[in-house]
Scaffold this motif. Structure first.
Motif, PDB file in Angstrom:
ATOM      1  N   ARG A 244      37.594  76.617 137.006  1.00 35.84           N
ATOM      2  CA  ARG A 244      38.098  77.204 135.769  1.00 35.84           C
ATOM      3  C   ARG A 244      37.139  76.996 134.604  1.00 35.84           C
ATOM      4  NH1 ARG A 244      43.958  75.048 134.806  1.00 35.84           N
ATOM      5  NH2 ARG A 244      43.757  76.455 133.008  1.00 35.84           N
ATOM      6  N   TYR A 245      36.307  75.962 134.656  1.00 37.22           N
ATOM      7  CA  TYR A 245      35.293  75.737 133.619  1.00 37.22           C
ATOM      8  C   TYR A 245      34.298  76.910 133.617  1.00 37.22           C
ATOM      9  CZ  TYR A 245      31.490  73.456 131.033  1.00 37.22           C
ATOM     10  OH  TYR A 245      30.502  73.157 130.126  1.00 37.22           O
ATOM     11  N   SER A 246      33.719  77.193 134.783  1.00 40.40           N
ATOM     12  CA  SER A 246      32.770  78.294 134.891  1.00 40.40           C
ATOM     13  C   SER A 246      33.444  79.631 134.599  1.00 40.40           C
ATOM     14  CB  SER A 246      32.149  78.319 136.292  1.00 40.40           C
ATOM     15  OG  SER A 246      31.313  79.448 136.454  1.00 40.40           O
ATOM     16  N   HIS A 247      34.652  79.807 135.081  1.00 43.07           N
ATOM     17  CA  HIS A 247      35.355  81.072 134.882  1.00 43.07           C
ATOM     18  C   HIS A 247      35.592  81.339 133.404  1.00 43.07           C
ATOM     19  CE1 HIS A 247      38.673  84.048 135.099  1.00 43.07           C
ATOM     20  NE2 HIS A 247      38.078  84.402 136.220  1.00 43.07           N
ATOM     21  N   ASN A 248      35.906  80.284 132.645  1.00 43.70           N
ATOM     22  CA  ASN A 248      36.140  80.453 131.209  1.00 43.70           C
ATOM     23  C   ASN A 248      34.864  80.862 130.489  1.00 43.70           C
ATOM     24  OD1 ASN A 248      36.614  79.411 128.269  1.00 43.70           O
ATOM     25  ND2 ASN A 248      38.646  79.427 129.217  1.00 43.70           N
ATOM     26  N   ILE A 249      33.731  80.268 130.866  1.00 39.28           N
ATOM     27  CA  ILE A 249      32.448  80.647 130.273  1.00 39.28           C
ATOM     28  C   ILE A 249      32.111  82.090 130.650  1.00 39.28           C
ATOM     29  CG2 ILE A 249      29.973  80.169 130.225  1.00 39.28           C
ATOM     30  CD1 ILE A 249      30.653  77.233 130.804  1.00 39.28           C
ATOM     31  N   TRP A 250      32.311  82.421 131.920  1.00 44.27           N
ATOM     32  CA  TRP A 250      32.001  83.774 132.382  1.00 44.27           C
ATOM     33  C   TRP A 250      32.787  84.827 131.600  1.00 44.27           C
ATOM     34  CZ3 TRP A 250      35.686  87.023 134.633  1.00 44.27           C
ATOM     35  CH2 TRP A 250      35.193  88.270 135.029  1.00 44.27           C
TER      36      TRP A 250
ATOM     37  N   SER B  71      31.970  89.496 128.183  1.00 48.01           N
ATOM     38  CA  SER B  71      32.567  90.322 127.139  1.00 48.01           C
ATOM     39  C   SER B  71      31.516  91.242 126.525  1.00 48.01           C
ATOM     40  CB  SER B  71      33.168  89.429 126.047  1.00 48.01           C
ATOM     41  OG  SER B  71      33.605  90.209 124.946  1.00 48.01           O
ATOM     42  N   SER B  72      31.946  92.424 126.119  1.00 44.96           N
ATOM     43  CA  SER B  72      31.033  93.350 125.447  1.00 44.96           C
ATOM     44  C   SER B  72      30.786  92.948 123.999  1.00 44.96           C
ATOM     45  CB  SER B  72      31.593  94.774 125.492  1.00 44.96           C
ATOM     46  OG  SER B  72      32.827  94.839 124.794  1.00 44.96           O
TER      47      SER B  72
ATOM     48  N   VAL C  96      20.327  86.689 142.287  1.00 48.30           N
ATOM     49  CA  VAL C  96      20.485  85.659 141.259  1.00 48.30           C
ATOM     50  C   VAL C  96      21.833  84.992 141.517  1.00 48.30           C
ATOM     51  CG1 VAL C  96      20.702  85.181 138.803  1.00 48.30           C
ATOM     52  CG2 VAL C  96      19.050  86.892 139.608  1.00 48.30           C
ATOM     53  N   VAL C  97      21.783  83.776 142.029  1.00 46.50           N
ATOM     54  CA  VAL C  97      22.997  83.109 142.499  1.00 46.50           C
ATOM     55  C   VAL C  97      23.389  81.968 141.554  1.00 46.50           C
ATOM     56  CG1 VAL C  97      22.559  83.718 144.899  1.00 46.50           C
ATOM     57  CG2 VAL C  97      21.661  81.565 143.994  1.00 46.50           C
ATOM     58  N   HIS C  98      24.678  81.644 141.579  1.00 50.29           N
ATOM     59  CA  HIS C  98      25.213  80.546 140.783  1.00 50.29           C
ATOM     60  C   HIS C  98      26.124  79.693 141.682  1.00 50.29           C
ATOM     61  CE1 HIS C  98      24.191  83.733 137.860  1.00 50.29           C
ATOM     62  NE2 HIS C  98      23.881  82.729 137.054  1.00 50.29           N
ATOM     63  N   PRO C  99      25.519  78.899 142.547  1.00 51.13           N
ATOM     64  CA  PRO C  99      26.307  78.163 143.544  1.00 51.13           C
ATOM     65  C   PRO C  99      27.274  77.152 142.945  1.00 51.13           C
ATOM     66  CG  PRO C  99      24.012  77.452 143.545  1.00 51.13           C
ATOM     67  CD  PRO C  99      24.077  78.694 142.718  1.00 51.13           C
ATOM     68  N   THR C 100      26.992  76.666 141.740  1.00 50.96           N
ATOM     69  CA  THR C 100      27.925  75.747 141.069  1.00 50.96           C
ATOM     70  C   THR C 100      28.570  76.411 139.860  1.00 50.96           C
ATOM     71  OG1 THR C 100      26.167  74.783 139.699  1.00 50.96           O
ATOM     72  CG2 THR C 100      26.624  73.724 141.826  1.00 50.96           C
ATOM     73  N   GLY C 101      28.503  77.733 139.787  1.00 51.22           N
ATOM     74  CA  GLY C 101      29.060  78.451 138.656  1.00 51.22           C
ATOM     75  C   GLY C 101      28.166  78.318 137.438  1.00 51.22           C
ATOM     76  N   LEU C 102      28.725  78.593 136.264  1.00 55.48           N
ATOM     77  CA  LEU C 102      28.013  78.431 134.997  1.00 55.48           C
ATOM     78  C   LEU C 102      28.278  77.025 134.483  1.00 55.48           C
ATOM     79  CD1 LEU C 102      28.913  81.909 133.453  1.00 55.48           C
ATOM     80  CD2 LEU C 102      26.699  81.204 134.391  1.00 55.48           C
TER      81      LEU C 102
END
Length: 329
Positions: A211-217, A222-223, A178-184
């Motif tokens: 940083r957009y995708s990283h912030n969503i991730w 998060s638990s 399950v890949v995310h080539p453009t992030g979230l």
């Protein structure tokens, strides 16, 4: 029990039928992801009874019988799921009753985990979904969840139990990453993203710099999910019948959107054996997946037909209000 009604298109198939009978007709290892909220087991005549149908799992004689019957569902899902792939179950702790005194909570999530381990799954994640206490009180009318209870005797005060999304992986190796080539690319939640990361949306450079995708991730990984929009749900009020409990409420679209984004690829098949008013099918179609949904209760199925037909026309910015229901009124 045969299929009462069905709608089959190139993008989804939905059935008004018993989920066991429909799942038994599907081929082995044909599902990439399942997500659903099972009928919550009624403990000692507790809050959760959905219909009078004898096939409804919530109408079992007792808690033990519920799990005996639910095991058939989990074993079918395990058979249908591709090796290494995911089944996500939405649940909560079950109150023993709603009398207001001497109530206690039953570890329904724990029993679900033990059943899945028995059937060939392993828990890999548990997301805790925070709920605001007054919102829960107004929706469920739980007697011990009121300010008056702690004024009179705090010993009997209740809490707004969290929901849980328990993520299971079937044993075996996942052959299709399950890949995310453009992030979230899309955030499903109520807390605004920081302004400084918005310029990275649609980032064309290295994804390690997105940083957009990283912030969503960071939020999704998060638990504890405390940013779920509780009222972002599909319409359901028109399908309620006179004997329906006041707590009837579809699964929030934010929860479904997150698990679909994280755990499946576009074009893959999503299964929900307890479809309700079509929330999981709706999200799957909107996100470019194929979906199979099964619902026993005819009034819910009819509403699902209406809801799912709107999936491809849904626009977050312009149509969200059509899908919100204010339960505080």
């Amino acid at each position: 029990m045969a299929v009462i009604s069905q709608v089959i298109t190139k993008k989804y198939a939905i059935y008004n039928s018993d989920c066991i009978e429909v799942m038994q007709s599907l081929p082995d290892k044909s599902v990439h992801l399942s997500i659903y909220s099972p009928p919550f087991a009624a403990a000692n005549g507790g809050l959760y009874t959905y219909s009078s149908n004898e096939r409804d799992l919530s109408n079992c004689n007792d808690y033990q019988q519920f799990f005996e019957h639910y095991e058939y569902v989990v074993r079918e899902i395990e058979r249908l799921t591709m090796p290494g792939r995911i089944s996500a179950v939405h649940c909560t702790d079950i109150p023993s009753s709603n009398t207001g005194k001497d109530d206690y909570l039953i570890d329904f999530p724990g029993d679900i985990i033990r059943l899945h381990e028995k059937c060939g799954f392993r828990m890999i994640a548990r997301h805790t979904i925070w709920k605001e206490p007054l919102w829960v009180r107004n929706r469920t009318m739980t007697k011990n969840l009121s300010h008056k209870t702690i004024v009179d005797d705090g010993v009997y005060g209740g809490v707004a139990s969290a929901d849980y999304l328990i993520v299971f992986r079937k044993k075996g190796e996942n052959k299709i990453p399950v890949v995310h080539p453009t992030g979230l690319d899309e955030y499903a939640g109520e807390s605004p993203l920081p302004a400084e990361v918005l310029k990275y949306r649609g980032w064309k450079g290295k994804q390690t710099e997105n940083r957009y995708s990283h912030n969503i991730w960071r939020r999704y990984a998060s638990s504890v999910w405390d940013d779920i929009r509780m009222n972002r749900v599909l319409p359901f009020q028109d399908c309620k019948e006179p004997d329906d409990e006041k707590h009837v409420h579809p699964l929030q679209l934010d929860i479904i959107d997150r698990i679909i984004d994280l755990r499946s690829n576009p074009g893959e098949t999503i299964l929900t054996p307890f479809m309700g008013v079509g929330s999981e099918v709706f999200s799957a179609v909107r996100k470019g997946r194929k979906a199979i949904g099964i619902e026993l209760k005819t009034s819910y199925y009819r509403q699902a037909v209406k809801n799912v037909s709107e999936a491809e026309n849904y626009k977050e910015d312009t149509q969200l209000n059509l899908f919100e229901v204010n339960h505080a009124n």
